[in-house]
Design a protein around this motif. Sequence first.
Motif, PDB file in Angstrom:
ATOM      1  N   VAL A  33      -3.294 -45.140  23.562  1.00 29.04           N
ATOM      2  CA  VAL A  33      -3.776 -43.757  23.736  1.00 29.04           C
ATOM      3  C   VAL A  33      -5.289 -43.796  23.867  1.00 29.04           C
ATOM      4  O   VAL A  33      -5.981 -44.369  23.029  1.00 29.04           O
ATOM      5  N   LEU A  43     -11.789 -42.429  21.530  1.00 32.58           N
ATOM      6  CA  LEU A  43     -10.991 -41.970  20.383  1.00 32.58           C
ATOM      7  C   LEU A  43     -11.473 -42.525  19.040  1.00 32.58           C
ATOM      8  O   LEU A  43     -11.602 -41.784  18.089  1.00 32.58           O
ATOM      9  N   HIS A  44     -11.737 -43.800  18.957  1.00 30.96           N
ATOM     10  CA  HIS A  44     -12.107 -44.383  17.665  1.00 30.96           C
ATOM     11  C   HIS A  44     -13.612 -44.471  17.482  1.00 30.96           C
ATOM     12  O   HIS A  44     -14.090 -44.982  16.475  1.00 30.96           O
ATOM     13  N   GLN A  68       1.855 -43.518  18.679  1.00 30.75           N
ATOM     14  CA  GLN A  68       1.343 -44.893  18.848  1.00 30.75           C
ATOM     15  C   GLN A  68       1.267 -45.608  17.502  1.00 30.75           C
ATOM     16  O   GLN A  68       1.633 -46.771  17.380  1.00 30.75           O
ATOM     17  N   ARG A  92       4.754 -46.543  16.559  1.00 31.05           N
ATOM     18  CA  ARG A  92       5.260 -47.672  17.373  1.00 31.05           C
ATOM     19  C   ARG A  92       4.669 -48.992  16.873  1.00 31.05           C
ATOM     20  O   ARG A  92       5.397 -49.958  16.648  1.00 31.05           O
ATOM     21  N   LEU A  93       3.361 -49.010  16.667  1.00 31.81           N
ATOM     22  CA  LEU A  93       2.710 -50.251  16.235  1.00 31.81           C
ATOM     23  C   LEU A  93       3.210 -50.685  14.857  1.00 31.81           C
ATOM     24  O   LEU A  93       3.477 -51.864  14.625  1.00 31.81           O
ATOM     25  N   LEU A 100      -8.980 -41.574  25.191  1.00 29.34           N
ATOM     26  CA  LEU A 100      -9.578 -40.242  25.364  1.00 29.34           C
ATOM     27  C   LEU A 100     -10.810 -40.369  26.260  1.00 29.34           C
ATOM     28  O   LEU A 100     -11.728 -41.111  25.946  1.00 29.34           O
ATOM     29  N   ASP A 143      -1.158 -37.620  20.770  1.00 28.56           N
ATOM     30  CA  ASP A 143      -0.383 -38.804  21.182  1.00 28.56           C
ATOM     31  C   ASP A 143      -0.637 -40.009  20.281  1.00 28.56           C
ATOM     32  O   ASP A 143       0.053 -41.025  20.394  1.00 28.56           O
ATOM     33  N   LEU A 144      -1.629 -39.901  19.424  1.00 23.01           N
ATOM     34  CA  LEU A 144      -1.970 -41.047  18.581  1.00 23.01           C
ATOM     35  C   LEU A 144      -0.896 -41.317  17.518  1.00 23.01           C
ATOM     36  O   LEU A 144      -0.639 -42.468  17.168  1.00 23.01           O
ATOM     37  N   MET A 176      -7.795 -34.867  17.479  1.00 21.79           N
ATOM     38  CA  MET A 176      -8.279 -34.877  18.870  1.00 21.79           C
ATOM     39  C   MET A 176      -7.182 -35.267  19.844  1.00 21.79           C
ATOM     40  O   MET A 176      -7.162 -34.811  20.974  1.00 21.79           O
ATOM     41  N   SER A 177      -6.274 -36.148  19.404  1.00 20.16           N
ATOM     42  CA  SER A 177      -5.239 -36.635  20.319  1.00 20.16           C
ATOM     43  C   SER A 177      -3.882 -36.678  19.624  1.00 20.16           C
ATOM     44  O   SER A 177      -3.616 -37.565  18.816  1.00 20.16           O
ATOM     45  N   ASP A 192      -9.299 -38.230  14.549  1.00 18.12           N
ATOM     46  CA  ASP A 192      -8.710 -38.778  15.778  1.00 18.12           C
ATOM     47  C   ASP A 192      -7.338 -38.157  16.056  1.00 18.12           C
ATOM     48  O   ASP A 192      -7.008 -37.837  17.197  1.00 18.12           O
TER      49      ASP A 192
END
Lengths: 167, 332
Positions: free
Chosen positions: B59, B120-121, A116, A119-120, B61, A112-113, A109-110, A106
């Motif tokens: 976030v 995404l997940h 996040q 932050r969490l 996708l 930006d994760l 793939m992203s 993941d």
Amino acid sequence: MPASPPVGVELPSPPPRWPRARALAVVAWLGASVLGALNQTLAPKLFGRAFDLVLPHLKQGYVMFVEIPRTIEMHDVVRADGTRSTIADIAMPKALFYARARLETDLGMSPDLLPQICRLHAHRTGETTTFLVDEYRLHFHPERPTRTTALRCDRTGLTPVAPPRPR
Amino acid sequence: MTDAGLPTSSMLTRFMMRMDASVDARLVAMFRICFFTGLLLHFAPSLWHLDVCFAPDVVRLPFWSTSLFRALPSLPPFVIRALGAITVGAMVCGLVGFKPRAAAVLTYAGTYTFASFNALHIQTLALVNAWAVLPVLCVCDGASRAWSVDAWRHGVEQGARAPGLLPRLVLFQVLLAFSFAGVEKLLWSWPMHNEMAMLFRTPRGYMVRDWAWDLTWLHDPRVGAVLGWITIGVEVSIVPFVVWKKTRLFAFAAYELFFLGIIAALEVPPLFYLMFASGAVFILDDDDISRVRHIFRRIARPIQRNTQRIDAEPTGADLGPVQNRRRARPAE
């Protein structure tokens, strides 16, 4: 070995209302599946791209990694007390039995994760941690990272810092 | 004319008669349970954490329906929660065999919606195959003839038969995906680039399970090349070996071992294993099942005999005081 009779009780099923239409529908379904498989395997070779066949199950091929990425990033976390663990330990990935692989895929793939997750985690625990991003090149000494980036994670977000020295 | 109203001589009729030939309902039930368990294991963690996975500010996708992806921020949270509950409920209904056709319709709609909201997940190739199986489960009858709430409610006898269309379409899909995975690998020069060796070169925790990663000999490129060619060999040759009756059991065993190896060595979604491993049980016809039973009985007989012999051997408590004393003496 002699052929054995079918096991069990045959329950009566009503004959299909439109047998020919039913048979043609079955053939069409099978044909569409084969067409979808050819579309994902042969069409990119012949036409340079796969065509959109509308149905979700005809939109993708059957190999997850037809080419394994040659550069891979792995993510670890160093807590305030200096203990190092994988990022899956703080991110609580939403996957059973393959949590770390899911999270690393993941993150690949992203991008930006990662902010996040920071932050969490920072809002949930108030803890300041350091995220270590180890970059591995599979063609070049895959057993150790070629580059390590350190990012401090707190309530303000991710900030690049100098990576901690190995003990 | 056949009972179904088709001319008996046509190729289409003969084909449909083969497709419709009934199977042991327990095989279909086994697949149904494994399939819905896989879907449940795959989706439940994300649907449990809706605020982390499917909130407008997280976030996301886009992968499937862009209109559903765009629609998520405008949906109130209780709607998303209700959709999640319906999806999980449908999977549970499918698993226990309560109205499996309706359960399949809702599961298809729910899983597609959530995968479109945020891939995404969730995104995995096994999901694509699941979406090929779910329409078949929606349309075809017979998924709940055994080991199900429906069978229990309707008092279906033990050992019922199920219509053959559902299992055969499932088997077709599973074998199609399996074979074309081999074709795709061949076309994209997977063995020539030794991608299997690359897989074992990935860092610890990326994809290979720790115990397999610790086996240093697996990192040898020659071992990777051999494993890569074995993989493609099994994938490409499965269909002819399944079609030929003499090699069918061997092909089935190789197929199951193949997937067992994958799930044991690689971190892949359980859905992948549960769907592909259970979908292949339809390879076996009634003859094959009785052959498997025969083989298992032959294996089990000596074990049973040995167990009985151990059970029959008198223990110290069963012997009289004299024998007990004799038993104790050799140690002196």
